[in-house]
Design a protein around this motif. Structure first.
Motif, PDB file in Angstrom:
ATOM      1  N   SER A 179      54.215  57.848  38.421  1.00 57.14           N
ATOM      2  CA  SER A 179      55.055  58.002  39.616  1.00 57.14           C
ATOM      3  C   SER A 179      56.468  57.469  39.406  1.00 57.14           C
ATOM      4  N   GLY A 180      56.688  56.685  38.322  1.00 55.76           N
ATOM      5  CA  GLY A 180      58.037  56.188  38.027  1.00 55.76           C
ATOM      6  C   GLY A 180      58.188  54.676  38.157  1.00 55.76           C
ATOM      7  N   LYS A 181      57.079  53.974  38.352  1.00 56.04           N
ATOM      8  CA  LYS A 181      57.148  52.508  38.523  1.00 56.04           C
ATOM      9  C   LYS A 181      57.727  51.831  37.285  1.00 56.04           C
ATOM     10  N   SER A 182      57.119  52.122  36.123  1.00 49.49           N
ATOM     11  CA  SER A 182      57.550  51.457  34.887  1.00 49.49           C
ATOM     12  C   SER A 182      58.983  51.814  34.525  1.00 49.49           C
ATOM     13  N   VAL A 183      59.354  53.079  34.786  1.00 49.15           N
ATOM     14  CA  VAL A 183      60.719  53.514  34.456  1.00 49.15           C
ATOM     15  C   VAL A 183      61.727  52.755  35.327  1.00 49.15           C
ATOM     16  N   THR A 184      61.380  52.546  36.595  1.00 53.95           N
ATOM     17  CA  THR A 184      62.265  51.768  37.489  1.00 53.95           C
ATOM     18  C   THR A 184      62.483  50.372  36.911  1.00 53.95           C
ATOM     19  N   LEU A 185      61.373  49.754  36.515  1.00 54.28           N
ATOM     20  CA  LEU A 185      61.439  48.394  35.959  1.00 54.28           C
ATOM     21  C   LEU A 185      62.282  48.363  34.682  1.00 54.28           C
ATOM     22  N   LYS A 186      62.054  49.341  33.819  1.00 57.78           N
ATOM     23  CA  LYS A 186      62.792  49.358  32.541  1.00 57.78           C
ATOM     24  C   LYS A 186      64.275  49.643  32.759  1.00 57.78           C
ATOM     25  N   CYS A 187      64.601  50.401  33.801  1.00 58.60           N
ATOM     26  CA  CYS A 187      66.023  50.627  34.104  1.00 58.60           C
ATOM     27  C   CYS A 187      66.671  49.308  34.538  1.00 58.60           C
ATOM     28  N   ILE A 188      65.987  48.543  35.367  1.00 59.29           N
ATOM     29  CA  ILE A 188      66.554  47.257  35.826  1.00 59.29           C
ATOM     30  C   ILE A 188      66.735  46.322  34.632  1.00 59.29           C
ATOM     31  N   LEU A 189      65.752  46.316  33.730  1.00 60.52           N
ATOM     32  CA  LEU A 189      65.809  45.425  32.562  1.00 60.52           C
ATOM     33  C   LEU A 189      66.835  45.879  31.525  1.00 60.52           C
ATOM     34  N   GLY A 190      67.346  47.093  31.677  1.00 62.95           N
ATOM     35  CA  GLY A 190      68.323  47.597  30.715  1.00 62.95           C
ATOM     36  C   GLY A 190      67.687  48.224  29.489  1.00 62.95           C
ATOM     37  N   LEU A 191      66.372  48.460  29.547  1.00 64.30           N
ATOM     38  CA  LEU A 191      65.685  49.075  28.401  1.00 64.30           C
ATOM     39  C   LEU A 191      65.829  50.597  28.449  1.00 64.30           C
ATOM     40  N   LEU A 192      66.046  51.136  29.638  1.00 63.22           N
ATOM     41  CA  LEU A 192      66.328  52.574  29.797  1.00 63.22           C
ATOM     42  C   LEU A 192      67.625  52.714  30.591  1.00 63.22           C
TER      43      LEU A 192
END
Lengths: 258, 258
Positions: free
Chosen positions: B43-56
């Motif tokens: 659903s996009g949970k991990s991608v949201t987290l990785k965007c905040i962390l600067g990994l994506l």
């Protein structure tokens, strides 16, 4: 299928990969020369890459030198040129076989292990974890490996390979082919030029850079679990070997083309 | 006076090739708040987290941390923001090549904030705070059970006393008792540190234990958010279906039926 579309796709893919590799190499070099430096990691890598590769590199050089001496003696006897054996062995080993064989052996051993280790770290999120701990993976993982390989190849492995390779030829020549040990050493030293040694060490440094760069690059961009790591490992070794053979020709051309 | 959100996401958009993952995410997380994002797989949970962390890197939108825009930030500023973060990964993501104590103090050692001779004591203190005995410090991550690895991961996340803690599926793969232990530890440590927390999970027992506020993500959008106690009376058919784990409802899983 549209033939032009296929060619376009292949060309586009190649340019994309070349661009990504170029950026990766430039980023690696910039991290190699700017602080912070992780000396502990660097020394650990120098031990793993240099010291632990010595037995396999030494054995390869010894048998190659010995076989080279036998071949040259037999080949040279066809036109009464057996006495050229020491000269050809030393030039063959120092200029060509020492650095190239050492490079290919280290590519198999080190490039594969770097790709597997960094690839596993990538697919198990260890590289992401490193970034969240305010540590740049290029600084901590990649720069020490590339620096260590670029230094260890010329200043440990290829020097040892050159000496042991020449020694392999010497042992066969004096023990089996009836050469006088003193004469053999004199001929070896007389015909070995400083330029040969510079070429050998330059090749070794260039090969070392490519070996570690390919291992780190394919590991860093690996994806898709165990299968992805396996593919990265294979690609690392194959591309490192190709770059060794290509750059070997270029460095030889630079040093010895008349 | 209105507090600045610790984290503010506005119109966050991310896609991988043609696949849209985040459509337009808007979310505020206030200081000291424990926000849990729920949602199905993909659903996009991990991608949201990785965007905040600067990994994506998102294609568009805004991510503000303490009012400071982080998208397009220079590397030094990004590092300063990164130092506010601590993260517990789904698979713990411990570094295989290092013993547990070095894993726990990795960030402190790499940043030079702690000397090596002090690091082991700091690691032991952090291990104690997650219920692990000092002898664990000398073990390798591969010698630990899944629950212990998660606790070491938590110790590593809190070792640098970050202002914001991220938890990626903290109870996945654990038995219900160990899952509750981890939830309990997360709640205690976050409260004790006064940190802001963002957790992503699909485990409803984690939600009920950890969350102050809950947001549900579906097809790359936040479709509901509110206090934890309101989740059972959300009047939202998607939330209802998700929290009760029903196959029938507006959320359709992509399952081929023969």
């Amino acid at each position: 299928m549209n033939f032009l579309a296929v060619i376009g796709r292949i060309t586009f893919g190649f340019l994309q990969a070349a661009g990504r590799l170029g950026i990766f190499a430039a980023t690696t070099i910039s991290h190699m020369v700017t602080p912070p430096f992780y000396f502990r990691s660097l020394i650990q890598q120098m031990m793993t890459i240099g010291y632990y590769s010595l037995p396999v590199v030494g054995l390869t050089a010894l048998f190659t030198g010995a076989a080279l001496a036998l071949n040259i003696y037999e080949g040279g006897s066809r036109f009464n040129a057996e006495s050229a054996l020491p000269t050809i062995v030393v030039i063959g080993i120092v200029r060509e076989l020492g650095p190239v064989l050492c490079g290919l052996i280290v590519a198999g051993r080190v490039s594969a292990s770097m790709a597997a280790e960094i690839g596993t770290m990538r697919v198990t999120e260890q590289i992401d974890a490193m970034s969240t701990l305010s540590t740049d993976p290029f600084k901590y993982l990649i720069a020490p490996r590339v620096v260590a390989t670029t230094l260890m190849m010329p200043f440990m492995l290829v020097i040892v390979a050159d000496i042991i390779g020449v020694m392999g030829g010497f042992l066969i020549a004096t023990g089996k082919l009836g050469f006088n040990a003193g004469n053999y050493m004199d001929l070896t030293m007389d015909f070995l030029e400083i330029k040969d040694i510079y070429a050998s060490l330059t090749k070794a440094a260039v090969f070392g850079f490519f070996i570690s760069l390919m291992g780190c690059y394919h590991g860093y961009y690996s994806r898709g679990g165990a299968q992805g790591v396996g593919i990265a490992t294979t690609n690392a070794v194959v591309s490192a070997c190709m770059l060794i053979l290509l750059s070997n020709y270029i460095v030889t051309e630079i040093f010895f083309a008349t | 006076m209105i507090d600045t959100p610790k984290i503010r996401l506005k119109g966050l958009h991310k896609q991988f090739g043609p696949k849209l993952v985040l459509d337009s995410i808007d979310l505020d997380i206030m200081p000291g708040e424990s926000m849990v994002i729920i949602g199905g797989s993909g659903s996009g949970k991990s991608v949201t987290l990785k965007c905040i962390l600067g990994l994506l890197h998102p294609e568009s939108g805004s991510i503000k941390v303490d009012g400071e825009e982080t998208i397009g930030m220079r590397q030094n500023d990004r590092k300063r923001i990164q130092e506010k973060f601590g993260m517990l990964f789904q698979g713990a993501a411990l570094f295989d090549s290092l013993p547990v104590w070095e894993n726990v103090t990795f960030g402190l050692l790499a940043s030079g904030k702690t000397r090596r001779r002090d690091a082991k004591d700091i690691a032991i203190e952090n291990l104690r705070s997650v219920g692990l005995s000092p002898d664990v410090a000398l073990l390798s991550p591969s010698e630990l059970s899944g629950g212990m690895q998660k606790r070491v991961g938590l110790a590593r996340a809190i070792a640098s006393k970050p202002e914001i803690l991220f938890f990626d599926e903290p109870t996945t793969g654990l038995d219900p008792i160990m899952a509750d232990v981890i939830n309990e530890l997360i709640t205690e440590r976050v409260k004790e540190m006064g940190a802001t927390a963002l957790t992503i999970t699909h485990d409803m027992s984690s939600v009920r234990k950890i969350a102050d506020k809950v947001a549900m993500i579906y097809k790359g959008n936040i479709i509901w958010s509110g206090p934890r106690n309101d989740i059972d009376n959300s009047d939202n058919a998607y939330v209802e279906q998700f929290i009760h784990g029903r196959a029938e409802g507006p959320i359709q899983m992509e399952v081929l039926k023969t």
